[in-house]
Every structure is written in C-alpha cells, then in structure tokens.
Scaffold this motif. Structure first.
Motif, PDB file in Angstrom:
ATOM      1  N   ALA A 107       1.103  -1.467   0.059  1.00  0.00           N
ATOM      2  CA  ALA A 107       0.421   0.173   0.237  1.00  0.00           C
ATOM      3  C   ALA A 107       1.228   1.184  -0.144  1.00  0.00           C
ATOM      4  O   ALA A 107       0.690   2.289   0.101  1.00  0.00           O
ATOM      5  CB  ALA A 107      -1.040   0.153   1.051  1.00  0.00           C
ATOM      6  N   SER A 108       2.556   1.621   0.557  1.00  0.00           N
ATOM      7  CA  SER A 108       3.218   2.519   0.350  1.00  0.00           C
ATOM      8  C   SER A 108       4.029   2.558  -1.409  1.00  0.00           C
ATOM      9  O   SER A 108       4.265   3.859  -0.935  1.00  0.00           O
ATOM     10  CB  SER A 108       3.720   2.668   1.419  1.00  0.00           C
ATOM     11  N   PHE A 109       3.727   1.882  -1.562  1.00  0.00           N
ATOM     12  CA  PHE A 109       4.283   1.480  -2.639  1.00  0.00           C
ATOM     13  C   PHE A 109       3.336   1.765  -4.167  1.00  0.00           C
ATOM     14  O   PHE A 109       2.534   1.128  -4.054  1.00  0.00           O
ATOM     15  CB  PHE A 109       5.569   1.057  -2.735  1.00  0.00           C
ATOM     16  N   TYR A 110       4.563   2.347  -5.466  1.00  0.00           N
ATOM     17  CA  TYR A 110       3.797   2.044  -6.593  1.00  0.00           C
ATOM     18  C   TYR A 110       5.113   2.415  -7.485  1.00  0.00           C
ATOM     19  O   TYR A 110       5.901   2.740  -7.483  1.00  0.00           O
ATOM     20  CB  TYR A 110       2.802   2.972  -6.388  1.00  0.00           C
ATOM     21  N   GLY A 111       4.774   1.931  -8.706  1.00  0.00           N
ATOM     22  CA  GLY A 111       5.717   2.116 -10.278  1.00  0.00           C
ATOM     23  C   GLY A 111       5.811   0.603 -10.441  1.00  0.00           C
ATOM     24  O   GLY A 111       5.029  -0.504 -10.086  1.00  0.00           O
ATOM     25  N   PRO A 112       6.366   0.616 -11.619  1.00  0.00           N
ATOM     26  CA  PRO A 112       6.917  -0.998 -11.984  1.00  0.00           C
ATOM     27  C   PRO A 112       7.220  -1.249 -11.707  1.00  0.00           C
ATOM     28  O   PRO A 112       7.290  -3.152 -12.194  1.00  0.00           O
ATOM     29  CB  PRO A 112       7.460  -0.297 -13.321  1.00  0.00           C
ATOM     30  N   ALA A 113       8.387  -1.191 -10.724  1.00  0.00           N
ATOM     31  CA  ALA A 113       9.330  -1.888  -9.760  1.00  0.00           C
ATOM     32  C   ALA A 113       8.620  -1.156  -8.339  1.00  0.00           C
ATOM     33  O   ALA A 113       9.720  -2.125  -7.603  1.00  0.00           O
ATOM     34  CB  ALA A 113      10.783  -2.340  -9.966  1.00  0.00           C
ATOM     35  N   CYS A 114       7.999  -1.150  -7.715  1.00  0.00           N
ATOM     36  CA  CYS A 114       7.304  -0.799  -6.487  1.00  0.00           C
ATOM     37  C   CYS A 114       8.444   0.653  -6.256  1.00  0.00           C
ATOM     38  O   CYS A 114       8.655   0.722  -4.625  1.00  0.00           O
ATOM     39  CB  CYS A 114       7.010  -1.986  -5.611  1.00  0.00           C
ATOM     40  N   GLU A 115       9.102   1.611  -6.684  1.00  0.00           N
ATOM     41  CA  GLU A 115       9.701   1.787  -6.507  1.00  0.00           C
ATOM     42  C   GLU A 115       9.704   2.827  -6.029  1.00  0.00           C
ATOM     43  O   GLU A 115      10.477   4.122  -5.795  1.00  0.00           O
ATOM     44  CB  GLU A 115      11.431   2.576  -7.925  1.00  0.00           C
ATOM     45  N   TYR A 116       8.486   3.611  -5.463  1.00  0.00           N
ATOM     46  CA  TYR A 116       8.339   5.417  -5.889  1.00  0.00           C
ATOM     47  C   TYR A 116       7.022   4.817  -4.397  1.00  0.00           C
ATOM     48  O   TYR A 116       6.570   4.096  -4.499  1.00  0.00           O
ATOM     49  CB  TYR A 116       7.147   5.705  -6.747  1.00  0.00           C
ATOM     50  N   SER A 117       7.157   6.133  -3.580  1.00  0.00           N
ATOM     51  CA  SER A 117       6.693   6.088  -2.273  1.00  0.00           C
ATOM     52  C   SER A 117       5.236   6.671  -1.979  1.00  0.00           C
ATOM     53  O   SER A 117       5.870   8.059  -3.700  1.00  0.00           O
ATOM     54  CB  SER A 117       7.642   6.769  -0.744  1.00  0.00           C
ATOM     55  N   THR A 118       3.984   6.608  -1.986  1.00  0.00           N
ATOM     56  CA  THR A 118       3.270   7.704  -2.301  1.00  0.00           C
ATOM     57  C   THR A 118       3.424   8.908  -1.323  1.00  0.00           C
ATOM     58  O   THR A 118       4.668   9.069  -0.514  1.00  0.00           O
ATOM     59  CB  THR A 118       2.109   6.474  -1.350  1.00  0.00           C
ATOM     60  N   ASN A 119       2.854   9.708  -2.171  1.00  0.00           N
ATOM     61  CA  ASN A 119       2.582  11.004  -1.847  1.00  0.00           C
ATOM     62  C   ASN A 119       2.350  11.496  -0.923  1.00  0.00           C
ATOM     63  O   ASN A 119       3.198  12.516   0.345  1.00  0.00           O
ATOM     64  CB  ASN A 119       1.792  12.415  -3.099  1.00  0.00           C
ATOM     65  N   ALA A 120       1.450  11.085   0.175  1.00  0.00           N
ATOM     66  CA  ALA A 120       1.049  11.128   1.374  1.00  0.00           C
ATOM     67  C   ALA A 120       0.278  10.630   1.602  1.00  0.00           C
ATOM     68  O   ALA A 120       0.280   8.669   1.413  1.00  0.00           O
ATOM     69  CB  ALA A 120      -0.270  11.725   1.001  1.00  0.00           C
ATOM     70  N   ILE A 121       0.225  10.826   3.350  1.00  0.00           N
ATOM     71  CA  ILE A 121       0.128   9.024   4.447  1.00  0.00           C
ATOM     72  C   ILE A 121      -0.599   9.860   5.016  1.00  0.00           C
ATOM     73  O   ILE A 121      -0.900  10.935   5.987  1.00  0.00           O
ATOM     74  CB  ILE A 121       1.429   8.780   4.804  1.00  0.00           C
ATOM     75  N   ASP A 122      -1.930   9.006   5.502  1.00  0.00           N
ATOM     76  CA  ASP A 122      -3.037   9.727   6.355  1.00  0.00           C
ATOM     77  C   ASP A 122      -3.171   9.143   7.813  1.00  0.00           C
ATOM     78  O   ASP A 122      -2.923   8.124   7.342  1.00  0.00           O
ATOM     79  CB  ASP A 122      -4.581   9.221   5.626  1.00  0.00           C
ATOM     80  N   THR A 123      -3.198  10.096   8.933  1.00  0.00           N
ATOM     81  CA  THR A 123      -2.624   9.262   9.873  1.00  0.00           C
ATOM     82  C   THR A 123      -3.933   9.436  10.517  1.00  0.00           C
ATOM     83  O   THR A 123      -3.804   8.359  11.655  1.00  0.00           O
ATOM     84  CB  THR A 123      -2.056  10.732  10.619  1.00  0.00           C
ATOM     85  N   ASN A 124      -5.293   9.647   9.958  1.00  0.00           N
ATOM     86  CA  ASN A 124      -6.314   8.994  10.654  1.00  0.00           C
ATOM     87  C   ASN A 124      -6.634   9.948  12.240  1.00  0.00           C
ATOM     88  O   ASN A 124      -6.481   9.454  12.849  1.00  0.00           O
ATOM     89  CB  ASN A 124      -6.877   8.026  10.882  1.00  0.00           C
ATOM     90  N   LEU A 125      -5.543  11.059  12.360  1.00  0.00           N
ATOM     91  CA  LEU A 125      -5.721  11.586  13.782  1.00  0.00           C
ATOM     92  C   LEU A 125      -6.317  12.942  14.324  1.00  0.00           C
ATOM     93  O   LEU A 125      -5.687  13.519  13.141  1.00  0.00           O
ATOM     94  CB  LEU A 125      -3.914  11.188  14.721  1.00  0.00           C
TER      95      LEU A 125
END
Length: 405
Positions: A107-125
């Motif tokens: 869930a935290s990565f994307y790209g052809p080889a999963c080399e890119y991290s997601t741009n944002a993370i929701d903390t729900n805090l």
C-alpha cells in the motif's frame, strides 16, 4: 489378383508395360480393390481395369534419423538454430511481489518495480487534540556483539541491526496504546547497549502528566516481563535477548516539539526524511514535496513528481520526443521541430554557399574573357585621310598619312 489402378502423378494414362519395364512395376497386393488418385486430381480408371498406368513405384522417403545431439542425420550441428533466452527476472522493490506479468506493490509504494513511495500518508489522528510524547530508555542486547561497523550509522551492519531492533522491540512496546515507534540514539559496547527514544501519540484532554507516567510504567513493565520469559536466549539471533537495569528510564516522558515525528515513524524506511506533518481540516496528514496543493509542492511543469530514495524528483513526460531544461522539466524543446529546423538551416546555408560560389565563378569568367573588337573603334585608322566636321573644321589623321606613305 490386384484390381486396383495406380494413376501417374500427372494424371495422364501411361503406355502399356513392356517386357523391359515389367519388373519395375509396383507390387500388388491380392484382394486390394482401392484406387490411388494422382496428385493433380485426374479421375482414376474403373476398379475392374487391370491396366497399370505407371511404370515407376511412388517414391518413398525413408524415416529420418537423428543424432544423439538432436540434429537430423546428415546435417551439421553447426546449422543456425533459433535460441530462446529466458526473460530476465523482474525485481520488485520494497516488498513487492511479481505475479508473472507485473509487480504487485504494497500500500505504501507504486511504480513498475514498486520503486516510488506514495505522496501522502493519512494518520487519521484528530487535530487539535493530538500530541506526540517521547521518553528515553536504555537496554542491553546480549545476543549480538558490538563491532566497529556499528559506529557508522550508514553502514549495512548498522542498518541491519536497526531494522531488527525496531521490528522486535515493537513486539514488546506495541501492546501499549498510542505506541508509534522508536529511534536509536546511540550504540555502545558491552554486547550492544542501545540508547533509544520511544514515541507515543496522546489524544484527548485530561491529566497529561498522569498519562505520561502511566506510559513509562507500562514500558518498564513490558521490558521486565520480556526478560523474565525469554530464558536462555544468548545464541538465538531471531529475537532480542535483553538485559534491563532496575530503572532503564534515562529521560522522563515529555511532549515532543513537532508532529513530524508521527510521519517519520509511519513513513516507509529509507523515505522517512521526506515526510512532514500538515494539519488540513481536522486531521493530521503526512505529506511530501510531491503532494499536490501542499505548502511546499514541487512544480514539475511538464512532468510528474515522484518520491524516490534520493528524495522528491521530477520525471519529465515524453522524453523520447522532447528535451527539457532544468531539473523540474520547465523548458521543453521538441526534438522533431529541432531536427526539422536543423535540416532547414543546413539547406539554407547550402543554398547561400552555392549562390556565392556561382556568383564568384561568373565574375571570374567575365574578367578572364578577351575584350571584344569593334569596327567602330578603328574608324580613325580605316577611314579616309580627312574627316570633315559639321561646323566646317578639318581634322587630319597623321597616322593615316604615315600608313599610306
């Protein structure tokens, strides 16, 4: 007696067999009433005919044998054969798995080889109402030995121990509500003495000091329970074999000055330094410079911003068609237009050079050509001795007098 008729390969009837070609006729099989047609589709004679229309037996192809190497007999093993090489394996990064077609990323990565991290993370805090607290403890890990490589926080030895410590200590501290993670402050010899900070998120209102004391008591209690239940574990490298002082607390729990520590703990490893906390609406979000509409959003103009291990970077669109200036894809130049312009410029320069050369060649021919003689230019020599002007004066050509004697 065979009543079958064998047609020739041309479909035309053959002459009757003679004494000389009789032995070469095809053998017959008693009782066979089948008819073998020619390859050209000509109709065969009636089955009751005994005429043999071919004097040569159909050619037979002997079964082809192969050598032990798998090549047909009589052919060289040096003959070129198609070689099918297996496709190189696809390496999926950051915990991704290859399904035979593409990488399936976490869930935290994307790209052809999963080399890119997601741009944002929701903390729900919730915000306001959430604060970050930290305390400092020290423990001794007895099933690992301190080495010189642990002095370098960028060495693979240090990073490997750090990953192992964070994963195993979560099994101990993670049972306490609000636990976010740990950060190693320093390592010392003596097996390995680990000085580390523990981070918690505290939500709601009330007696904050009393809640901090409760968190510290919970940490110390979990450490003692672990030591009491681990037994002889000095040679078990799969866990943390701990030795804990009677009071492992080095610094009491206090409120952290920034919410960014939440993002540092929740961001993927090797990408932690690129996330920071922002409060949008009533929630805490962890964003990067690639997050759209963030306070520090990176403008990539004609490209896409992606978070790599080296940090946020701009990846320009259609690099096969365009050249870009700068690191943020700001200036775009069409390769096709540049190529056509270059060709037009070369053609223009060629035309100018040819024009100049032709002009110079024409000038050279004009200068080198001999002067043209004219009969008008010799009037004073070929004309008579005297020329009378209209006004009555007489001009005499002395040269003409000398020429005539």
């Amino acid at each position: 007696m065979d009543t079958s008729t064998i047609s020739s390969t041309t479909g035309a009837p053959s002459p009757a067999p003679t004494a000389t070609d009789g032995p070469s006729a095809a053998p017959t099989t008693p009782g066979d009433t089948s008819t073998i047609s020619s390859t050209t589709g000509a109709p065969s004679p009636a089955p009751n005919s005994t005429e043999v229309t071919s004097t040569t037996a159909p050619p037979t192809t002997p079964p082809q044998t192969t050598t032990s190497a798998g090549f047909p007999a009589g052919e060289s093993s040096a003959d070129p054969l198609p070689i099918f090489l297996p496709a190189p394996p696809v390496i999926c990064e950051n915990g991704g798995t290859y399904d035979g077609i593409k990488c399936i990323c976490t869930a935290s990565f994307y790209g052809p080889a999963c080399e890119y991290s997601t741009n944002a993370i929701d903390t729900n805090l919730p915000y306001p109402g959430t604060l970050v607290a930290d305390t400092e403890l020290v423990v001794t890990v007895t099933n690992f030995n301190y080495t010189e490589a642990l002095k370098d926080a960028q060495s693979e030895t240090y990073r490997s121990f750090e990953r192992h410590f964070e994963m195993e200590i979560r099994k101990i501290y993670g049972a306490i509500r609000g636990y976010e993670g740990v950060k190693i402050i320093g390592l010392k010899p003596g097996s390995i003495v680990v000085d580390h900070k523990v981070f918690f998120t505290v939500t709601g209102t009330g007696n904050v000091t009393g809640r901090f004391e409760g968190l510290m008591d919970g940490l110390v209690g979990r450490l003692r329970e672990t030591v009491a239940s681990q037994g002889a574990c000095q040679h078990n490298r799969s866990i943390l074999c701990l030795n804990v002082l009677p009071n492992p607390i080095v610094k009491n729990m206090t409120e952290a000055p920034s919410l960014d520590e939440i993002c540092w703990q929740r961001a993927p490893r090797d990408y932690r330094d690129f996330y920071f906390a922002v409060t949008t609406g009533d929630t805490i979000h962890c964003v990067t410079n690639c997050t759209p509409n963030a306070p520090t959003t990176m403008d990539c103009h004609h490209g896409q911003c992606r978070v790599t291990r080296a940090g946020p970077q701009c990846f320009c669109d259609d690099e096969a068609l365009y050249w870009y200036t700068g690191s943020r894809c700001s200036g775009r130049v069409s390769k096709l237009a540049t190529g056509l312009g270059l060709v037009a410029t070369v053609l223009l320069i060629t035309c100018i050079v040819l024009t100049v050369l032709l002009f110079r060649d024409h000038q050279r021919k004009y200068v080198l050509s001999p002067p043209q003689t004219s009969s008008v230019g010799t009037w004073y020599e070929d004309d008579g001795l005297t020329w009378h002007a209209n006004d009555g004066f007489i001009y005499r050509n002395m040269g003409a007098d000398g020429a005539t004697g």
